[in-house]
Design an enzyme around this catalytic site. Structure first.
Site, mmCIF file in Angstrom:
data_model
loop_
_atom_site.group_PDB
_atom_site.id
_atom_site.type_symbol
_atom_site.label_atom_id
_atom_site.label_comp_id
_atom_site.label_asym_id
_atom_site.label_seq_id
_atom_site.Cartn_x
_atom_site.Cartn_y
_atom_site.Cartn_z
ATOM 1 N N HIS A 202 59.592 30.184 51.033
ATOM 2 C CA HIS A 202 59.777 30.517 49.608
ATOM 3 C C HIS A 202 60.570 29.503 48.808
ATOM 4 O O HIS A 202 60.724 29.666 47.605
ATOM 5 C CB HIS A 202 60.417 31.901 49.452
ATOM 6 C CG HIS A 202 61.879 31.933 49.789
ATOM 7 N ND1 HIS A 202 62.337 32.019 51.071
ATOM 8 C CD2 HIS A 202 62.988 31.874 49.013
ATOM 9 C CE1 HIS A 202 63.666 32.031 51.075
ATOM 10 N NE2 HIS A 202 64.082 31.937 49.837
HETATM 11 C C1 UD1 Z 1 65.999 33.555 44.885
HETATM 12 C C2 UD1 Z 1 67.188 32.629 45.051
HETATM 13 C C3 UD1 Z 1 67.124 31.979 46.411
HETATM 14 C C4 UD1 Z 1 66.998 32.994 47.524
HETATM 15 C C5 UD1 Z 1 65.832 33.937 47.245
HETATM 16 C C6 UD1 Z 1 65.829 35.044 48.255
HETATM 17 C C7 UD1 Z 1 67.952 31.528 42.971
HETATM 18 C C8 UD1 Z 1 67.948 30.276 42.180
HETATM 19 N N1 UD1 Z 1 67.159 31.560 44.040
HETATM 20 O O1 UD1 Z 1 64.821 32.756 44.916
HETATM 21 O O2 UD1 Z 1 68.320 31.237 46.625
HETATM 22 O O3 UD1 Z 1 66.762 32.336 48.743
HETATM 23 O O4 UD1 Z 1 65.996 34.515 45.930
HETATM 24 O O5 UD1 Z 1 64.604 35.675 48.347
HETATM 25 O O6 UD1 Z 1 68.658 32.433 42.630
HETATM 26 N N2 UD1 Z 1 59.269 37.711 42.072
HETATM 27 C C9 UD1 Z 1 58.552 38.879 42.035
HETATM 28 N N3 UD1 Z 1 59.201 40.049 42.312
HETATM 29 C C10 UD1 Z 1 60.525 40.104 42.610
HETATM 30 C C11 UD1 Z 1 61.245 38.905 42.630
HETATM 31 C C12 UD1 Z 1 60.609 37.720 42.374
HETATM 32 O O7 UD1 Z 1 57.341 38.879 41.777
HETATM 33 O O8 UD1 Z 1 61.046 41.217 42.861
HETATM 34 C C13 UD1 Z 1 58.542 36.432 41.815
HETATM 35 C C14 UD1 Z 1 58.465 36.063 40.345
HETATM 36 O O9 UD1 Z 1 57.243 35.431 40.137
HETATM 37 C C15 UD1 Z 1 59.588 35.050 40.201
HETATM 38 C C16 UD1 Z 1 59.593 34.368 41.566
HETATM 39 O O10 UD1 Z 1 59.250 35.386 42.485
HETATM 40 O O11 UD1 Z 1 59.377 34.160 39.157
HETATM 41 C C17 UD1 Z 1 60.917 33.766 41.935
HETATM 42 O O12 UD1 Z 1 61.981 34.707 41.870
HETATM 43 P P1 UD1 Z 1 63.494 34.195 41.634
HETATM 44 O O13 UD1 Z 1 64.433 35.333 41.773
HETATM 45 O O14 UD1 Z 1 63.598 33.396 40.392
HETATM 46 O O15 UD1 Z 1 63.719 33.171 42.786
HETATM 47 P P2 UD1 Z 1 63.455 33.301 44.349
HETATM 48 O O16 UD1 Z 1 62.431 32.295 44.733
HETATM 49 O O17 UD1 Z 1 63.239 34.724 44.702
HETATM 50 N N1 UDP Z 2 63.647 39.603 55.167
HETATM 51 C C1 UDP Z 2 63.125 40.880 55.123
HETATM 52 N N2 UDP Z 2 61.772 41.030 54.946
HETATM 53 C C2 UDP Z 2 60.929 39.973 54.803
HETATM 54 C C3 UDP Z 2 61.479 38.665 54.846
HETATM 55 C C4 UDP Z 2 62.855 38.516 55.026
HETATM 56 O O1 UDP Z 2 63.859 41.863 55.266
HETATM 57 O O2 UDP Z 2 59.724 40.177 54.634
HETATM 58 C C5 UDP Z 2 65.107 39.441 55.334
HETATM 59 C C6 UDP Z 2 65.508 38.611 56.528
HETATM 60 O O3 UDP Z 2 65.700 39.437 57.658
HETATM 61 C C7 UDP Z 2 66.815 37.981 56.064
HETATM 62 C C8 UDP Z 2 66.681 37.911 54.579
HETATM 63 O O4 UDP Z 2 65.596 38.736 54.223
HETATM 64 O O5 UDP Z 2 67.908 38.831 56.390
HETATM 65 C C9 UDP Z 2 66.437 36.496 54.124
HETATM 66 O O6 UDP Z 2 66.165 36.485 52.783
HETATM 67 P P1 UDP Z 2 65.349 35.314 52.080
HETATM 68 O O7 UDP Z 2 64.582 34.546 53.083
HETATM 69 O O8 UDP Z 2 64.633 35.945 50.963
HETATM 70 O O9 UDP Z 2 66.508 34.429 51.422
HETATM 71 P P2 UDP Z 2 67.463 33.271 51.960
HETATM 72 O O10 UDP Z 2 68.147 33.728 53.185
HETATM 73 O O11 UDP Z 2 66.628 32.052 52.165
HETATM 74 O O12 UDP Z 2 68.395 33.063 50.808
#
Ligand code: UD1
Ligand code: UDP
Length: 353
Positions: A202
């Protein structure tokens, strides 16, 4: 004490779960959800499964560009902080929600406690790196998960208020392992124990441009293993936008994000993990599953030093080679604490001068 906890994204709900539970035994917590993540499978599901109290307020900021999203959080957090006058603002990790919480605390002279302080990739092109550097420099107490994180802070001249407490994700993983082992997701998906690779991707650098995303999907298709791929909504959206669905061969099982226990269940039974997630790299280490990291560097260097994590980037041949041939040996010697980081955090907040 009164604590204002600011969370907003999936990994933050998991990290906050044990800390909230302990804090609420003796103190008052106001739990503020920024609404950065909002799909049930990225948010409410974790509150239900990990028995996290419902947020006292959800700002519902939703998705957006960095400035717009972070900016939208500030007035809401600020208002709550003014009304509640907490002793601490408690923030987790490195998301835009972390940054917003830190900024509000610093401007209102409310002490900021940062859980997972001191992590560095030394790549400022990552939004997370900017968020954690700023959050660390604005925090009053820096609750670091590892010795390497403490050393990173020292290199930036931050020594005051730094405490090594261990990793709260280790607390949660230990406490959840037994329940995870009882889940039947592996059977339900028709998988065999140690007969598949678990993958997540992601990071913006990997999915927001077609090249790296296509390269990774190609590796999944060509690695000769069944790949189970719970796709982050960001990634699913990009696969659609770039027309990459055809890269998902039948051996690549793209599924919706799963709940925490199902994810741990999939991880424990996996042959290997391929990921660009910070949390998943650690969880692979906790459970002794070889990890192939789809990045050029990692913040969790202990997992690499100990030989359990191969950091290979996103080029198809490198990923395929690591999935096929990376076989760590030996024990795991690096410390992520003793599974009681949350208690230490609560104790430090209570006693901090
Ligand atoms: C965010 C964090 C990242 C973390 C990740 C965990 C920042 C800059 N990034 O990235 O550090 O690793 O969360 O998962 O804060 N979206 C949905 N539904 C949701 C959430 C997101 O559809 O409930 C989609 C939207 O298209 C959105 C995209 O995901 O634009 C990105 O979401 P965003 O929260 O901006 O960043 P993440 O990639 O989730
Ligand atoms: N995770 C989850 N379901 C999923 C993918 C990840 O519960 O389908 C959990 C995973 O066990 C871990 C956390 O989400 O504890 C990691 O989150 P993510 O990869 O979104 O963010 P990051 O750690 O890179 O910030």
């Amino acid at each position: 004490m009164k604590i204002l906890t600011v969370v907003g994204a999936r990994p933050q709900f998991i990290k906050a779960a044990p800390v909230s539970r302990i804090l609420r035994q003796h103190h008052t917590e106001f739990l503020l959800h920024t609404g950065q993540h909002y799909d049930d499978a990225m948010s409410d599901l974790f509150f239900r499964q990990l028995a996290i109290p419902a947020p006292d307020l959800n700002l519902e900021v939703g998705s957006g560009r960095h400035g717009a999203q972070t900016g939208a959080m500030l007035p809401g957090i600020e208002l709550v902080a003014i009304e509640q006058r907490p002793d601490w603002i408690l923030i987790y990790g490195d998301t835009n929600s972390t940054l917003a919480g830190a900024l509000v605390g610093a401007k209102l002279h409310i002490r900021v406690a940062h859980v997972e302080a001191g992590l560095r990739s030394y790549d400022r092109r990552m939004p997370e790196e900017v968020n954690r550097v700023v959050a660390d420099h604005l925090s009053d107490i820096l609750l670091s998960p590892t010795d390497a994180a403490v050393a990173n802070l020292a290199r930036e001249g931050i020594t005051e208020g730094v405490r090594m407490v261990g990793d709260v994700m280790y607390d949660v993983a230990l406490a959840s392992a037994q329940a995870a082992r009882k889940r039947d997701i592996v059977r339900r998906l028709g998988l065999k124990t140690k007969g598949y690779v678990l993958a997540t991707v992601h990071r913006p650098g990997n999915v927001d441009e077609k090249g790296p995303l296509e390269s990774v999907l190609k590796a999944f298709a060509e690695c000769g293993e069944t790949v189970v791929f719970p796709a982050h909504p960001r990634t699913r959206k990009r696969i659609r936008e770039f027309g990459l669905e055809s890269r998902l061969k039948e051996t690549v099982r793209m599924i919706d994000p799963v709940d925490y226990l199902d994810f741990l269940a999939l991880l424990i039974d996996a042959k290997k993990v391929a990921t660009d997630s910070g949390g998943v790299q650690k969880e692979a280490y906790f459970f002794g599953i070889p990890c192939v990291t789809l990045r050029d560097e990692t913040e969790w260097i202990e997992t690499v030093e100990d030989g359990w994590n191969a950091v290979v980037g996103t080029d198809t041949p490198d990923v395929v080679d690591a999935i096929k041939n990376f076989n760590p040996r030996g024990t795991k010697s690096k410390s992520f604490g003793d599974g009681h980081a949350a208690e230490k955090i609560a104790g430090l907040l209570e006693s901090f001068p």
